[in-house]
Design a protein around this motif. Structure first.
Motif, short mmCIF file in Angstrom:
data_model
loop_
_atom_site.label_atom_id
_atom_site.label_comp_id
_atom_site.label_asym_id
_atom_site.label_seq_id
_atom_site.Cartn_x
_atom_site.Cartn_y
_atom_site.Cartn_z
N TYR A 29 0.80 -1.21 0.00
CA TYR A 29 0.00 0.00 0.00
C TYR A 29 0.84 1.27 0.00
O TYR A 29 0.31 2.36 -0.06
CB TYR A 29 -0.97 -0.02 1.19
CG TYR A 29 -2.23 -0.76 0.85
CD1 TYR A 29 -3.30 -0.10 0.27
CD2 TYR A 29 -2.33 -2.12 1.03
CE1 TYR A 29 -4.44 -0.78 -0.08
CE2 TYR A 29 -3.47 -2.81 0.69
CZ TYR A 29 -4.52 -2.14 0.13
OH TYR A 29 -5.66 -2.81 -0.23
N LYS A 73 -14.14 -1.46 -5.22
CA LYS A 73 -13.13 -2.06 -4.36
C LYS A 73 -13.30 -1.56 -2.94
O LYS A 73 -13.79 -0.46 -2.70
CB LYS A 73 -11.72 -1.75 -4.88
CG LYS A 73 -11.38 -0.27 -4.98
CD LYS A 73 -9.97 -0.10 -5.51
CE LYS A 73 -9.61 1.38 -5.57
NZ LYS A 73 -8.19 1.57 -5.96
N ASP A 74 -12.90 -2.41 -2.01
CA ASP A 74 -12.92 -2.07 -0.60
C ASP A 74 -11.50 -2.24 -0.09
O ASP A 74 -11.03 -3.35 0.14
CB ASP A 74 -13.89 -3.00 0.15
CG ASP A 74 -14.04 -2.62 1.61
OD1 ASP A 74 -13.15 -1.95 2.16
OD2 ASP A 74 -15.05 -3.02 2.21
N ASN A 75 -10.81 -1.12 0.05
CA ASN A 75 -9.40 -1.18 0.45
C ASN A 75 -9.23 -1.73 1.86
O ASN A 75 -8.17 -2.28 2.18
CB ASN A 75 -8.76 0.19 0.34
CG ASN A 75 -8.61 0.64 -1.11
OD1 ASN A 75 -8.55 -0.18 -2.02
ND2 ASN A 75 -8.56 1.95 -1.32
N THR A 76 -10.25 -1.61 2.71
CA THR A 76 -10.13 -2.14 4.07
C THR A 76 -10.14 -3.66 4.08
O THR A 76 -9.69 -4.28 5.03
CB THR A 76 -11.27 -1.62 4.96
OG1 THR A 76 -12.52 -2.14 4.49
CG2 THR A 76 -11.32 -0.10 4.95
N LYS A 77 -10.70 -4.25 3.01
CA LYS A 77 -10.78 -5.71 2.91
C LYS A 77 -9.88 -6.26 1.81
O LYS A 77 -9.90 -7.46 1.54
CB LYS A 77 -12.22 -6.14 2.64
CG LYS A 77 -13.19 -5.77 3.76
CD LYS A 77 -14.60 -6.25 3.44
CE LYS A 77 -15.55 -5.90 4.56
NZ LYS A 77 -16.94 -6.35 4.26
N ASN A 78 -9.09 -5.38 1.18
CA ASN A 78 -8.21 -5.81 0.09
C ASN A 78 -8.99 -6.59 -0.97
O ASN A 78 -8.53 -7.61 -1.49
CB ASN A 78 -7.07 -6.70 0.61
CG ASN A 78 -6.12 -5.96 1.51
OD1 ASN A 78 -6.28 -4.76 1.72
ND2 ASN A 78 -5.16 -6.65 2.06
N THR A 79 -10.18 -6.12 -1.29
CA THR A 79 -11.08 -6.88 -2.17
C THR A 79 -11.61 -6.00 -3.29
O THR A 79 -11.97 -4.84 -3.06
CB THR A 79 -12.24 -7.47 -1.36
OG1 THR A 79 -11.71 -8.30 -0.33
CG2 THR A 79 -13.15 -8.31 -2.24
#
Length: 120
Positions: A29, A73-79
């Motif tokens: 990151y 995308k959800d950066n908190t979930k790396n998804t």
């Protein structure tokens, strides 16, 4: 080195919906300059780009899916997600998550893929 793991494929009837997920690991990151995307390969066809999203959240869609598919995308979930609505039989394909510093084939990283089948 990135590792991409997809899930969420399956079989649906025309008009149905599916949401694909791609969990990303090995992502630095401190270096956010990656495009994340989805490609698909239909039987007997070459892989084609479906959608991608950049680090700022700017998206691109192939004309064949515009208005029906949505990448996020959800950066908190790396998804990374691909919401697919109003699916058509021609959407039947192996869908793979991809990543690279620039969009478009050939992508530097590609997951194993998840099968999507649309039929009645």
């Amino acid at each position: 080195q990135l590792h991409l793991g997809e899930s969420g494929g399956g079989s649906v009837e025309p008009g149905g919906a599916l949401r694909l997920s791609c969990v990303v690991s090995g992502y630095n990151y401190g270096d956010p300059n990656y495009y994340m995307g989805w490609i698909r390969q239909r039987p007997g066809k070459r892989p084609e780009d479906v959608a991608h999203i950049d680090s700022a959240g700017i998206t691109w869609y192939d004309r064949s899916v515009q208005g029906r598919f949505s990448i996020s995308k959800d950066n908190t979930k790396n998804t990374v997600y691909l919401q697919m609505n109003n699916l058509k039989p021609e959407d039947t394909a192996m869908y793979s998550c991809v990543a690279d510093r620039a969009p478009g084939s050939p992508w530097g990283y590609r997951g194993q893929g998840t099968q999507v089948t649309v039929s009645s």
